[in-house]
Enzyme design. Structure first.
Site, short mmCIF file in Angstrom:
data_model
loop_
_atom_site.label_atom_id
_atom_site.label_comp_id
_atom_site.label_asym_id
_atom_site.label_seq_id
_atom_site.Cartn_x
_atom_site.Cartn_y
_atom_site.Cartn_z
N HIS A 104 0.85 -1.20 0.00
CA HIS A 104 0.00 0.00 0.00
C HIS A 104 0.88 1.24 0.00
CE1 HIS A 104 0.30 1.15 4.36
NE2 HIS A 104 0.35 -0.15 4.59
N ASP A 106 -0.62 4.36 0.60
CA ASP A 106 -1.18 5.39 1.49
C ASP A 106 -0.53 5.28 2.86
OD1 ASP A 106 -2.54 2.88 1.82
OD2 ASP A 106 -4.18 3.87 2.86
N ASP A 137 5.98 1.89 7.14
CA ASP A 137 4.60 1.43 6.88
C ASP A 137 3.99 2.23 5.75
OD1 ASP A 137 2.10 0.31 7.04
OD2 ASP A 137 1.50 1.39 8.83
N GLU A 171 -5.33 1.24 2.22
CA GLU A 171 -5.11 0.20 3.24
C GLU A 171 -5.35 0.74 4.63
OE1 GLU A 171 -2.95 -2.55 6.01
OE2 GLU A 171 -2.71 -0.40 5.74
N GLU A 172 -4.96 2.00 4.85
CA GLU A 172 -5.08 2.59 6.19
C GLU A 172 -6.50 3.06 6.49
OE1 GLU A 172 -2.79 2.28 8.26
OE2 GLU A 172 -0.83 2.37 7.28
N GLU A 194 5.02 -5.56 4.39
CA GLU A 194 4.80 -4.77 5.61
C GLU A 194 6.01 -4.99 6.52
OE1 GLU A 194 2.34 -2.77 6.64
OE2 GLU A 194 0.53 -3.25 5.50
ZN LIG Z 1 0.85 -0.99 6.48
#
Ligand SMILES: [Zn+2]
Length: 430
Positions: A104, A106, A137, A171-172, A194
């Site tokens: 991801h 974002d 992240d 994703e967040e 991740e």
């Molecule tokens: Zn993440």
């Protein structure tokens, strides 16, 4: 060939750092309802150009909202406007397996910005690490997986199957980007880089969001109880009973048989709103909780309906001992259906291959869990693509104002992903 690819990646350490700095420089703070897109499209276009130059067939597109509408994770009215998803394909489906690399792009908000020692969007290098929002992240993981794919292509490695590089948004927030991948891509397995500190994350917990409303009966705060049979009832004071029920449930969950690589299930009170006026006994109080549950607590579809029932019963059982709450029971509401847990068999080829690849580059290849949910769970549960996490950095720094990723981890993750791809997909003639 593996040694040559790893040496090429080690030789591109500076380019890997620059790639991550560029990614951190795009403000891609995640979608909040109603807010306009940030620079997600610019980031995806930047990666698309790069991957195209490396020889990939690349698509960057804004998915139709009806691709995800009605799914239990997706809020009503959701759409992807201004937030495209990227799919880059190297090689052709062949006799070997197809591997999906999913990350991801974002991030969460950098707030509180004043607490940062480094500009959250600068990607400063200090102490052999890259600092900034998203560094671990998971723009660091995205940089590593892009570098792995580019290096394999640049070295002329012909994989026996397809290697798909997929970068998503959301994703967040909703998980909608990963859901599009689960619904549109096919692969034999996925790596989601991740931050696992180069461990092999085979499982994650699911989560649920509950809000309990505790009723009271309003009255003047300075007047002693008068109304019969209950008089006035202070809803804030009654919350103690709900908290006691939650404590009991947490204790029970801590002592049930667990998962070898995940923390026990948990229920964390996260928000409380009660009362209407400073001189009135509160007529109601709302308590919200974040519930984390294990794969073996999931229902037959992989979701949390059984945990929802267990939570509600635990609250009602305890509060039934109180005369007021027995007559006026608290109600429980759920924010959508939460997100599912996921688990990949330790004997699955993606797990054994990743462990062997990590050991080949000098890392222990430890099998681990990943306590928080991530898009890999959607790939596994909804897409039927077993997904492991394997990436640079420490998840304990995710969402903090100290977020950073060690450069050595970035290089090792790129090497581990490249070697895993070669061993999992096979190479022409090998
Ligand atoms: Zn993440």
């Amino acid at each position: 060939v593996e040694r040559a690819v790893c040496a090429a990646i080690a030789g591109k350490r500076e380019q890997l750092v620059e790639l991550l700095q560029t990614l951190v420089g795009f403000d891609t703070v995640t979608h909040t309802p109603g807010a306009p897109p940030r620079r997600e499209a610019a980031l995806q276009t930047f990666l698309a150009d790069r991957l195209r130059r490396a020889g990939a067939r690349v698509e960057v597109a804004v998915p139709a909202a009806d691709l995800v509408a009605g799914h239990p994770m997706i809020p009503a009215g959701f759409d992807f406007a201004g937030r495209p998803q990227l799919v880059a394909r190297f090689g052709r489906p062949g006799r070997g397996r197809t591997l999906l690399l999913n990350g991801h792009v974002d991030t969460v908000d950098p707030d509180p910005v004043a607490e940062w020692r480094h500009d959250p969007f600068a990607g400063d290098v200090a102490d052999d690490a890259v600092h900034g929002r998203g560094a671990c992240d998971m723009k660091g993981g995205v940089a590593s997986m892009v570098m792995a794919a580019e290096t394999l292509a640049g070295a002329g490695v012909e994989l026996g199957g397809e290697l798909i590089v997929n970068t998503v948004t959301e994703e967040e927030s909703t998980g909608a980007g990963g859901l599009v991948s689960a619904r549109t891509l096919t692969a034999d397995a996925a790596i989601v880089p991740e931050p696992t500190r180069l461990g092999v994350g085979i499982a994650c917990r699911g989560s649920l969001l509950a809000t309990v409303t505790i009723p009271g009966r309003a009255g003047h705060a300075a007047i002693p109880d008068a109304l019969e049979p209950f008089g006035t009832v202070n809803a804030i004071e009654k919350v103690e009973l709900v908290l006691a029920a939650i404590r009991r449930l947490r204790a029970r969950w801590r002592h049930r048989p667990g998962h070898p690589h995940l923390s026990p299930p948990d229920c964390v009170p996260t928000e409380i709103h009660g009362g209407e006026w400073i001189v009135s006994r509160p007529a109601s109080c709302r308590l919200s909780c974040h519930i984390q549950f294990l794969p073996d607590q999931a229902d037959e579809r992989g979701w949390g309906s059984l945990v929802q029932r267990e939570f509600t019963e635990a609250i009602l059982e305890t509060t039934a001992a109180d005369a007021w709450l027995a007559a006026h029971p608290p109600t429980v509401e759920w924010t959508l259906a939460g997100v599912p847990p996921a688990d990949v068999e330790t004997g699955h080829p993606i797990v054994t291959t990743a462990v062997s690849a990590l050991q080949a580059i000098g890392r222990p290849g430890t099998i681990a869990g990943f306590d928080n949910w991530h898009d890999g769970a959607t790939l596994t549960v909804e897409g039927g693509i077993p997904a492991i996490c394997l990436g640079p950095g420490d998840v304990g720094l995710a969402h903090t104002t100290r977020e950073h990723v060690p450069i050595a981890d970035l290089v090792d993750a790129a090497q581990a992903i490249a070697v895993t791809a070669m061993r999992f997909c096979g190479t022409a003639g090998g």
